[in-house]
Design an enzyme around this catalytic site. Structure first.
Site, mmCIF file in Angstrom:
data_model
loop_
_atom_site.group_PDB
_atom_site.id
_atom_site.type_symbol
_atom_site.label_atom_id
_atom_site.label_comp_id
_atom_site.label_asym_id
_atom_site.label_seq_id
_atom_site.Cartn_x
_atom_site.Cartn_y
_atom_site.Cartn_z
ATOM 1 N N TYR A 120 0.820 -1.210 0.000
ATOM 2 C CA TYR A 120 0.000 0.000 0.000
ATOM 3 C C TYR A 120 0.861 1.271 0.000
ATOM 4 O O TYR A 120 0.357 2.357 0.264
ATOM 5 C CB TYR A 120 -0.955 0.021 1.197
ATOM 6 C CG TYR A 120 -2.097 -0.968 1.100
ATOM 7 C CD1 TYR A 120 -2.231 -1.807 -0.007
ATOM 8 C CD2 TYR A 120 -3.051 -1.070 2.103
ATOM 9 C CE1 TYR A 120 -3.279 -2.720 -0.091
ATOM 10 C CE2 TYR A 120 -4.100 -1.972 2.022
ATOM 11 C CZ TYR A 120 -4.207 -2.796 0.922
ATOM 12 O OH TYR A 120 -5.244 -3.688 0.848
ATOM 13 N N LYS A 167 4.588 -13.535 5.154
ATOM 14 C CA LYS A 167 4.715 -14.461 4.027
ATOM 15 C C LYS A 167 6.184 -14.437 3.610
ATOM 16 O O LYS A 167 6.540 -14.207 2.454
ATOM 17 C CB LYS A 167 3.778 -14.013 2.891
ATOM 18 C CG LYS A 167 3.640 -14.997 1.763
ATOM 19 C CD LYS A 167 2.801 -16.214 2.096
ATOM 20 C CE LYS A 167 2.791 -17.170 0.905
ATOM 21 N NZ LYS A 167 2.160 -18.468 1.199
ATOM 22 N N ASP A 199 -1.452 -16.979 4.769
ATOM 23 C CA ASP A 199 -2.480 -17.798 4.105
ATOM 24 C C ASP A 199 -2.963 -18.915 5.029
ATOM 25 O O ASP A 199 -4.168 -19.141 5.178
ATOM 26 C CB ASP A 199 -1.975 -18.343 2.765
ATOM 27 C CG ASP A 199 -0.574 -18.938 2.848
ATOM 28 O OD1 ASP A 199 0.095 -18.758 3.889
ATOM 29 O OD2 ASP A 199 -0.146 -19.585 1.873
ATOM 30 N N ASP A 223 -5.270 -5.898 6.470
ATOM 31 C CA ASP A 223 -6.506 -5.452 5.854
ATOM 32 C C ASP A 223 -7.433 -6.638 5.606
ATOM 33 O O ASP A 223 -8.604 -6.649 5.997
ATOM 34 C CB ASP A 223 -6.150 -4.745 4.529
ATOM 35 C CG ASP A 223 -7.293 -3.914 3.987
ATOM 36 O OD1 ASP A 223 -8.288 -3.701 4.721
ATOM 37 O OD2 ASP A 223 -7.199 -3.487 2.826
ATOM 38 N N ASP A 227 -10.812 -8.066 8.095
ATOM 39 C CA ASP A 227 -12.161 -8.173 7.522
ATOM 40 C C ASP A 227 -12.688 -9.599 7.651
ATOM 41 O O ASP A 227 -13.874 -9.813 7.918
ATOM 42 C CB ASP A 227 -12.165 -7.763 6.043
ATOM 43 C CG ASP A 227 -12.599 -6.314 5.851
ATOM 44 O OD1 ASP A 227 -12.415 -5.516 6.790
ATOM 45 O OD2 ASP A 227 -13.110 -5.992 4.761
#
Ligand code: ATP
Ligand code: MG
Length: 326
Positions: A120, A167, A199, A223, A227
């Site tokens: 981002y 990751k 993941d 992010d 959610d």
């Protein structure tokens, strides 16, 4: 010294839930000075910009900001505001409340999301027709800062498990640096921690969310995973959030302006009031923060409920019940 709180209700139900949160804060009688600022779609029409300079200055000069919601102009309002407060940490609790429908009722997780870097960073380029690139930036300083914030948060709030999401097996340099730095912070402090590939963590969160307390994440992972956890506890409607900087911070509900129910006085103010509780906690009014959180939890457990939770209480009636329980 009394704190100045910038109050920016914004659009839609922001105009209804923000005053509710301010009423709760006023009830505590902490001597805060509340100064209201304007932002959002309705301001764009009048002022030609959704975030007038005065509102930006107000947020800059205040000790903390309570922000409701912005509609179409959300990106032009909230992104600059987060930058103004110097937000490096996005704090997102996902907690299931007793008595309400949740996919996973035992969920009580706080995501500590790095808020300035990663994919981002905004460094994107179309290098040729049909070919675009993105530069992912990770620094040791920013990684250290978010890790320290996360471990501090866990300690201050009595959470035992801290998980570092990453990751690094694929993004060896960038997430490698993030992971290495966060682990170093934990080792310096002599505290326990776990690491999870993001993941695999997504799957484990769905299956066993009760295994997790505080999760420190790079920007994108935070992010997405926060959610996901919002879904586990019953959607966005009840969730608060904080954007924390070095000497300023902004508190806002996770939900948006909800134009479908705006203006009817029926919005659930829980997310906004819980955001105000996070503001109290941030300003070191820990006891008051707990009182407000527990008052909201009591009303969520016993009613009255707003329409989104199947009740017929208005925003004002719900808020009055919270104030009663204070
Ligand atoms: P925005 O573009 O501002 O995000 P939206 O249409 O996406 O607006 P959200 O605010 O994100 O709306 O809300 C999504 C859904 O959840 C809507 O149906 C809305 O009515 C409902 N909702 C969101 N917040 C609340 C709340 N505080 N109380 C009751 N319902 C809510
Ligand atoms: Mg939305």
């Amino acid at each position: 010294m009394t704190a100045q709180i910038a109050v920016i209700p914004g659009d839609g139900i922001g105009q209804e839930v923000t005053p509710a949160a301010v009423d709760v804060l006023k009830e505590l009688d902490l001597g805060f000075e509340f100064v209201e600022g304007e932002a959002g779609d309705y301001v764009l029409e009048e002022a030609g910009t959704p975030l007038p300079e005065e509102t930006a200055d107000l947020a800059r000069e205040s000790d903390a900001t309570l922000f409701g919601a912005a509609g179409e102009t959300a990106a032009d309002v909230i992104l600059p505001l987060r930058e103004i407060v110097g937000s490096y940490a996005n704090v997102r609790p996902a907690k299931a409340y007793p008595g309400l429908e949740a996919v996973k009722p035992e969920t009580d997780i706080v995501f500590i999301r790095e808020n300035t870097q990663g994919v981002y960073s905004g460094i994107e380029e179309e290098i040729a027709d049909g070919v675009a690139t993105l530069t992912r930036v990770v620094t040791r300083d920013a990684s250290r800062k978010i890790a320290e914030y996360g471990f501090d948060y866990a300690e201050e709030h009595g959470y035992e498990n801290v998980t570092i999401a990453h990751k690094a097996n694929v993004m060896r340099k960038t997430d490698g640096l993030f992971l290495e730095t966060a682990e170093q912070v934990a080792q310096e402090r002599g505290v326990d921690y776990e690491t999870e590939l993001m993941d695999a963590l997504a799957m484990k969160l769905v299956m066993n969310p009760e295994d997790y307390d505080v999760i420190i994440c790079p920007n994108l992972a935070g992010d997405v995973l926060s959610d996901l956890a919002a879904g586990l506890v019953g959607g966005l409607g009840l969730l608060p959030s904080a954007n924390v900087g070095d000497d300023n911070a902004l508190f806002e509900p996770v939900h948006g302006s909800a134009p479908d129910i705006a203006g009817q006085g029926v919005a659930n103010p829980s997310a906004m009031i819980l955001s105000a509780a996070m503001l109290l906690d941030h300003l070191d009014y820990d006891g008051e923060a707990t009182r407000v959180t527990e008052a909201v939890e009591t009303v969520l457990a016993e009613g009255p409920h707003t329409a989104d939770l199947g009740g017929d209480a208005s925003t004002e009636e719900f808020t009055a019940a919270v104030i009663d329980h204070l």
